[in-house]
Design an enzyme around this catalytic site. Sequence first.
Site, PDB file in Angstrom:
ATOM      1  N   GLU A 180      14.397 -15.407   0.604  1.00  0.00           N
ATOM      2  CA  GLU A 180      14.487 -16.483   1.529  1.00  0.00           C
ATOM      3  C   GLU A 180      13.635 -17.740   1.474  1.00  0.00           C
ATOM      4  OE1 GLU A 180      14.522 -14.892   5.619  1.00  0.00           O
ATOM      5  OE2 GLU A 180      16.038 -13.491   5.173  1.00  0.00           O
ATOM      6  N   ASP A 206       0.922  -1.390   0.191  1.00  0.00           N
ATOM      7  CA  ASP A 206       0.143   0.107  -0.027  1.00  0.00           C
ATOM      8  C   ASP A 206       0.745   1.197   0.091  1.00  0.00           C
ATOM      9  OD1 ASP A 206      -2.952   1.205   0.562  1.00  0.00           O
ATOM     10  OD2 ASP A 206      -2.195   1.886   2.290  1.00  0.00           O
TER      11      ASP A 206
END
Length: 573
Positions: free
Chosen positions: A278, A228
């Site tokens: 990751e 956002d």
Amino acid sequence: MARPATRTPPTPAARDAAGSEWWRTAVIYQIYPRSFADSNGDGIGDLPGITARLDALVELGVDAVWLSPFFTSPQKDAGYDVADYTDVDPLFGTLADFDALLARAHALSLKVIIDLVPNHSSSAHPWFQAALASAPGSPERARYLFRDGLGADGDVPPNNWQSVFGGPAWTRVNEADGTQAPRKAQWYLHLFDTSQPDFDWTNDEVKELFRGVLRFWLDRGVDGFRVDVAHGLAKKEGLPDWTPDPSLGMSDHQEAAPYWAQPGVHPIYRDWHEVLAEYGPDRILTGEAWVEPLSKLADWVRPDEMQQTFNFTFLETPWDGPRLKKVVDDSLAAFGGVGAPSTWVLSNHDVIRHATRLALTPPPPQGEGLGPNTKLYPDDVVGLRRARAATAFMLALPGSAYLYQGEELGLPEVIDLPDSARQDPTFFRTSGANYGRDGARVPLPWDVASPSFGFGPAGVSGPGASRDDASWLPQPATWPSYARDAQLGIPGSTLEFYREALAARRTHHLASNELVWLPSPDPAVLVFRSGAVTVIANTGATPAALPDGRVVLASGPVGTDRVPGDTTAWIVT
Ligand code: GLC
Ligand code: CA
């Protein structure tokens, strides 16, 4: 400014090694949870309601869903005011409900993206409450943007910035320590509502908080985040005054504003890119960055930043041949230049639905909205015809496309909402001068015959009945014709048109083909080739010649040799 090295899109073999890169071609469907489906009859959509309806999205043919916020929140801005980033608001359900939704979606091969709201928290967030209870200069205050006021009494805001929702972007606090008031009482910055204090993104605790939020949801299995206000996190040092020049276009505003598109946002996204990596190569960040021009927006999707960013320049382009051609070329050049897919979008929860917007030339600026006093009377028939034509054009373009819930039903903007029903803070912060965005957020109609048209179990049905109790915004009495079950399996319905478009887009690999423009005698008529498909979009009023071949999709009736105005067709030769 130095440009990044151009990244060539990976070959299919390299892609397999790197993961599916599903997001390069995906159709992503935006679910606005409070308005999708209500499972418990309180008039507000919720997570179990979504889970129960996911099959309908598979039937539609989308690849992924993006959920607008469902986190703990006082709902001052419909959940874009988050008080706890790692929990579900009871209004929408529980974390277990979220896990069930995610498991069901993945079982159906739907990816799930959730909303991340990092520019500001809710004023109900424990950190902001702690900041209010602490003294000026404290570490608690340093997570937000507190400043002393100007003038002898400090009662003038620290600068002249205005909130996006109207009114000043600063609010003065009541200091907890009464001896300091009033002269030393500070102000805090909120680019949006007073209930949405902006974080200070130079603060390490803020950075650590959001790394943790990302990991929390990645560990649960989400496929990515829609970020956002991804152009707003970093503010120019010193927070200098800034007055928009109303004669300048949006891009000039963006270039100059000391709180939009500052270079400081990019290290944040590089950091998040590493956190996502990751978890393997297929988790994504999508930026909600209102940045122009597209060549600048491309910085958000450099190889080590986000995977995608919304293309609001495309959304804001009118239904006009030359301008559409230019925005497509600019998009493909800008995003392609950094090895990112282009994205395309026509509607979301912040803009006038495109089935209404495209009938207005020009539409009101974003955020103003439409209401009884706007004195604009969009023609629903023209609007829907253009909307379907624009959608068929969009879904043929290479890259990833976003759909907003309800557009597959052809829903128009709801204009005649009573003032008493409106909830958008824009409406209140402008004393009703701007109607805001509620007209695009009215709960979906699923079934003609059910209470609240199947949105939820509550409410009443029948002619003239009020549905006010059954859905948090009232559904217009004219909506039965838009209900999903009134369109499913009906040839020519908007729902069947969307299903055909999504199926043909997949069959003909339109999302991954190269686009090649073909000559067109009329600038209002755009013609391009994508693999075996010729796409013709007639944005004008004069019929155009139908290319030879088999019509595999048409946004409206086409003749044997003519494509009428406001119509798009896909032809296989
Ligand atoms: C984004 C959201 C919008 C919200 C604003 C503040 O623009 O899409 O709905 O009001 O950010 O969070
Ligand atoms: Ca509910």
